[in-house]
Design an enzyme around this catalytic site. Sequence first.
Site, short mmCIF file in Angstrom:
data_model
loop_
_atom_site.label_atom_id
_atom_site.label_comp_id
_atom_site.label_asym_id
_atom_site.label_seq_id
_atom_site.Cartn_x
_atom_site.Cartn_y
_atom_site.Cartn_z
N SER A 1 0.81 -1.23 0.00
CA SER A 1 0.00 0.00 0.00
C SER A 1 0.84 1.27 0.00
CB SER A 1 -0.97 -0.01 1.18
OG SER A 1 -0.28 -0.20 2.38
N CYS B 1 -6.77 -6.68 -0.01
CA CYS B 1 -5.53 -6.62 0.76
C CYS B 1 -4.97 -5.19 0.80
CB CYS B 1 -4.54 -7.64 0.22
SG CYS B 1 -3.33 -8.10 1.45
N HIS C 1 -6.74 -12.42 -0.81
CA HIS C 1 -6.55 -12.27 -2.26
C HIS C 1 -7.48 -13.23 -3.02
CE1 HIS C 1 -2.69 -9.95 -2.69
NE2 HIS C 1 -2.63 -10.24 -1.41
N GLU D 1 -8.24 -13.29 -6.00
CA GLU D 1 -7.78 -13.52 -7.39
C GLU D 1 -6.73 -14.62 -7.46
OE1 GLU D 1 -6.75 -11.27 -5.41
OE2 GLU D 1 -4.63 -10.87 -5.73
N1 LIG Z 1 -0.74 -8.83 0.09
C1 LIG Z 1 -0.88 -7.56 0.35
O1 LIG Z 1 -1.53 -6.81 -0.37
C2 LIG Z 1 -0.13 -7.06 1.54
C3 LIG Z 1 -0.53 -5.70 1.99
C4 LIG Z 1 0.61 -5.02 2.69
N2 LIG Z 1 0.85 -5.64 3.95
C5 LIG Z 1 0.28 -3.55 2.85
O2 LIG Z 1 -0.08 -3.09 3.87
O3 LIG Z 1 0.42 -2.83 1.89
#
Ligand SMILES: NC(=O)CC[C@H](N)C(=O)O
Length: 198
Positions: free
Chosen positions: A51, A81, A172, A174
């Site tokens: 992110s 996520c 996820h 997908e």
């Molecule tokens: N698989 C993921 O998208 C992990 C997210 C990641 N931990 C985040 O905070 O950006």
Amino acid sequence: MSRLVIGVLGLQGAVTEHINQVETSGCNGVIVKKPEQLKEIDGLILPGGESTTMRKLIERYGFFEPLKQFSKQRKPLFGTCAGMVLVAKELSASSEAHLQLMDVRVKRNAFGRQKESFEAVLPIKGLDLPFSAVFIRAPYIEKAAQHVEIISTYENHIVAAKQDHILVTAFHPELTNDTRMIEIFIDMVKKSKNTVAL
Ligand SMILES: NC(=O)CC[C@H](N)C(=O)O
């Protein structure tokens, strides 16, 4: 009727996997790399990835305001996520929140080191049979406003939820062959198109 067009924000992360699921489910999938493309799509997926990196790229490519506008028009968004981290109004541990579109507080990397990545079979509201969910350094929702609909929990933590035109999962969807989660989103997109058409 023409096919629905679902975009996947293509700045970083699990983009092609989402496109494949969108196409398998009978919609057109578009990788969105420029803000202008938001006008051409009926719904948008914010994929998993990192992110903080995605936020930087959102700024760099001029997506910040256009994404807020997209949501303001009540066009459906699906954050998976890292995408869930991006839409949260608040992040725990005083990290700065990003798009702030959904009334939830999200904790990043919330399952700790022992559970960096794992799979869990979860009941999901709206699905008859459980869903095999893949979690990778996953967040969860620590706190949700009353009007947020909780769709699934894992070990008492909220891992899927919906608020109006926004759907999020900590996992996820997908990364499995099961397209039922994306179909929930496609239904939201269909409904929003019908409402606009009326
Ligand atoms: N698989 C993921 O998208 C992990 C997210 C990641 N931990 C985040 O905070 O950006």
